[in-house]
Design an enzyme around this catalytic site. Structure first.
Site, PDB file in Angstrom:
ATOM      1  N   GLY A 154       0.816  -1.202   0.000  1.00  0.00           N
ATOM      2  CA  GLY A 154       0.000   0.000   0.000  1.00  0.00           C
ATOM      3  C   GLY A 154       0.850   1.252   0.000  1.00  0.00           C
ATOM      4  CD  GLN A 169       3.491   5.617   2.615  1.00  0.00           C
ATOM      5  OE1 GLN A 169       2.462   5.108   2.203  1.00  0.00           O
ATOM      6  NE2 GLN A 169       4.557   4.920   2.984  1.00  0.00           N
ATOM      7  CG  HIS A 209       0.824   6.373   5.732  1.00  0.00           C
ATOM      8  ND1 HIS A 209       1.986   6.920   6.227  1.00  0.00           N
ATOM      9  CD2 HIS A 209       1.101   5.062   5.487  1.00  0.00           C
ATOM     10  CE1 HIS A 209       2.928   6.001   6.276  1.00  0.00           C
ATOM     11  NE2 HIS A 209       2.418   4.859   5.843  1.00  0.00           N
ATOM     12  CG  HIS A 244       0.059   0.797   7.202  1.00  0.00           C
ATOM     13  ND1 HIS A 244       1.069   0.386   8.038  1.00  0.00           N
ATOM     14  CD2 HIS A 244       0.643   1.613   6.277  1.00  0.00           C
ATOM     15  CE1 HIS A 244       2.213   0.958   7.652  1.00  0.00           C
ATOM     16  NE2 HIS A 244       1.972   1.686   6.581  1.00  0.00           N
ATOM     17  CD  GLU A 245      -0.832   2.340   2.869  1.00  0.00           C
ATOM     18  OE1 GLU A 245      -0.482   3.532   2.743  1.00  0.00           O
ATOM     19  OE2 GLU A 245      -0.014   1.425   3.047  1.00  0.00           O
ATOM     20  CB  CYS A 290       5.832   1.611   6.735  1.00  0.00           C
ATOM     21  SG  CYS A 290       5.327   3.203   6.077  1.00  0.00           S
ATOM     22  CG  LEU A 291       6.201   0.871   0.483  1.00  0.00           C
ATOM     23  CD1 LEU A 291       5.367   1.312  -0.721  1.00  0.00           C
ATOM     24  CD2 LEU A 291       7.269  -0.123   0.071  1.00  0.00           C
TER      25      LEU A 291
END
Length: 171
Positions: A46, A51, A134, A130-131, A88-89
């Site tokens: 995701g 981000q 963000h 999670h997203e 996480c990216l």
């Protein structure tokens, strides 16, 4: 379409709240396309617009069943509980143990501006939560159950408190 740069932990943009999308413009469509390219290039599950430095409520995800695009997602219902590793990216290579709801139901827009409801369990529910976090300036380290993050390859440990000090200006 283009691959964008993913902001690393510590970047102050990751702590800001994203603004709702008021209309589906060509710019939003390009953002969705670029985010999908970026997600697949990074081999992630995701990606939220903050981000990549865009403070808009836009998310792309692929938990193995194809691309899901979310514009202005809102959580309608959370049920159950799951605890497990999360990555996480913006924290490349690191993961920590996070408690999330096992089931989530959300309302969102698609790229045509149509409202839809999405339900997810397990991995998809984790990714959605999670997203959306963000979009609200919340990082997975804020929700970790244990005091340490681990690097997936080197097994290097980092204190959650040290990461929070880097990623949150008030700690």
């Amino acid at each position: 379409m283009a691959k964008r740069t993913i902001l690393p932990f510590g970047d102050p943009i990751l702590r800001k709240q994203a603004k709702p999308v008021s209309e589906i413009s060509p710019k939003i469509i390009k953002l969705l396309d670029d985010m999908a390219d970026t997600l697949y290039a990074a081999d992630g599950a995701g990606l939220a617009a903050p981000q990549i430095g865009i403070l808009r409520r836009v998310v792309v995800m692929d938990c193995g069943d194809g691309l899901i695009e979310l514009i202005n997602p809102e959580i309608l219902e959370l049920r159950g509980e799951q605890t497990g590793p999360e990555a996480c990216l913006s924290f490349p290579g690191y993961s920590g143990i996070v408690k999330r709801a096992m089931y989530v139901k959300i309302k969102s827009w698609n790229r045509s501006g149509e409202s839809f409801v999405l339900e997810g369990e397990g991995c998809l529910a984790r990714c959605i939560q999670h997203e959306i976090d963000h979009l609200d300036g919340i990082l997975f380290v804020d929700r970790m159950e244990e005091p340490t993050l681990y690097h997936d390859q080197t097994h290097q440990a980092i204190s959650r408190l040290d990461v929070l000090r880097l990623t949150h200006p008030r700690i």
